[in-house]
Motif scaffolding. Structure first.
Motif: not given
Length: 341
Positions: A34-57
């Motif tokens: 949660r903390a990592t994703l919240d920090q990514i969302r604060k990026q001042d760069y506007p054009n990105y995607e986050v591809i998260l791959i869950d490895d069988g959690s």
């Protein structure tokens, strides 16, 4: 007037900023994600995607990630981080690739600092910032500007990474690749130390007229977790370092002498750490002997003259020229002191 960089970026034409695909493998990361994703969302760069791959959690990772509608979630059986990253690369729609671990920490200007050099240099294939290992998140360690910029061809850059110059390493932390460059390699399935393997193989495949930039900025905090490979008890899977080492020695067989020597230095350091943990944590005698014999081989390849440019490697090389019993005492003592085991 005080200018808010984040607001300025939002006012710019979104399509004028190339898309960055952030690839994030996760496995039982509910404590950190949660903390990592919240920090990514604060990026001042506007054009990105986050591809998260869950490895069988088996914890609440997926349930937490599903709360973030802007994250592209992929799932796989527990196949390992290499296959997760390969799936991320296959799924990426951006022209640039960044790898971020689910428990690490970046500042709001992470993407903008690393992407800025690409906007004015068509030969650039990789932008690298400094990283710092931490035991807790410390935002004050980040740099607010790129600082110095040093450009290398792939051979020069690989040497810098192997020798851990400029506050960086052969991992995937704190860097952005062009997708075209990143796709020259895939991650080796079933390996640990897969990032080491990927980086060396990739840089040996790049055209020598391409450029790689090292920024003077600290852009990435690598969280040293107690259960990470480098901070937990020895296990047999760490013998993968021998497979990776032999593979990379073969890959660089036709590389310049400076690369062979830098790789040898890096391998002595990496394998010595695994060997020390095998001695401390009760690896089998066969495992210890396999690691010891390979280190003897590496020390013979490098030679005593290494002290002139790398004192640590010189000391390790001397250790493995001692009688076996004395070398064990020396390597364990050194590891306990330097790693505070």
């Amino acid at each position: 007037m005080i200018v808010n960089v984040q607001e300025v970026y939002k006012l710019m034409d979104f399509n004028n900023r190339p898309k960055v695909s952030i690839i994030m493998p996760v496995y039982n990361s509910a404590q950190y994600i949660r903390a990592t994703l919240d920090q990514i969302r604060k990026q001042d760069y506007p054009n990105y995607e986050v591809i998260l791959i869950d490895d069988g959690s088996s914890d609440d990772t997926i349930e937490i990630v599903e709360q973030y509608s802007w994250v592209v979630l992929k799932t796989q059986n527990h196949l390992g981080v290499a296959e997760a990253r390969n799936l991320g690369l296959h799924s990426a729609t951006g022209n640039f690739i960044a790898f971020i671990d689910s428990d690490d920490f970046i500042d709001a200007n992470y993407l903008s600092l690393l992407m800025d050099p690409f906007l004015t240099n068509s030969r650039l294939v990789l932008s690298i910032g400094r990283f710092v290992p931490v035991k807790k998140r410390e935002p004050h360690l980040f740099s607010k500007n790129a600082g110095s910029q040093s450009f290398f061809n792939p051979t020069g850059a690989l040497k810098e990474l192997l020798l851990q110059h400029r506050g960086t390493d052969v991992g995937l932390w704190g860097r952005i690749f062009t997708k075209k460059a990143a796709n020259k390699c895939s991650f080796a399935s079933g390996l640990i130390f897969e990032d080491f393997d990927f980086t060396v193989r990739l840089l040996t495949k790049l055209d020598e007229d391409s450029q790689i930039v090292f920024l003077g900025a600290t852009v990435y905090e690598y969280l040293q977790r107690p259960n990470s490979i480098m901070h937990k008890k020895f296990s047999s899977e760490e013998l993968n370092i021998l497979r990776v080492s032999k593979r990379l020695l073969s890959v660089t067989d036709s590389s310049p002498k400076e690369i062979k020597r830098a790789l040898n230095i890096k391998l002595i350091s990496a394998v010595s750490g695994v060997y020390a943990r095998s001695l401390i944590d009760g690896g089998t005698l066969a495992e210890q002997d396999e690691l010891y014999n390979f280190l003897r081989y590496l020390s013979k390849r490098l030679g005593i003259s290494s002290w002139t440019s790398n004192v640590k490697t010189f000391v390790l090389t001397v250790f493995f020229k001692l009688p076996k019993r004395l070398s064990k005492i020396a390597i364990v003592t050194s590891y306990r002191v330097t790693k505070q085991v």
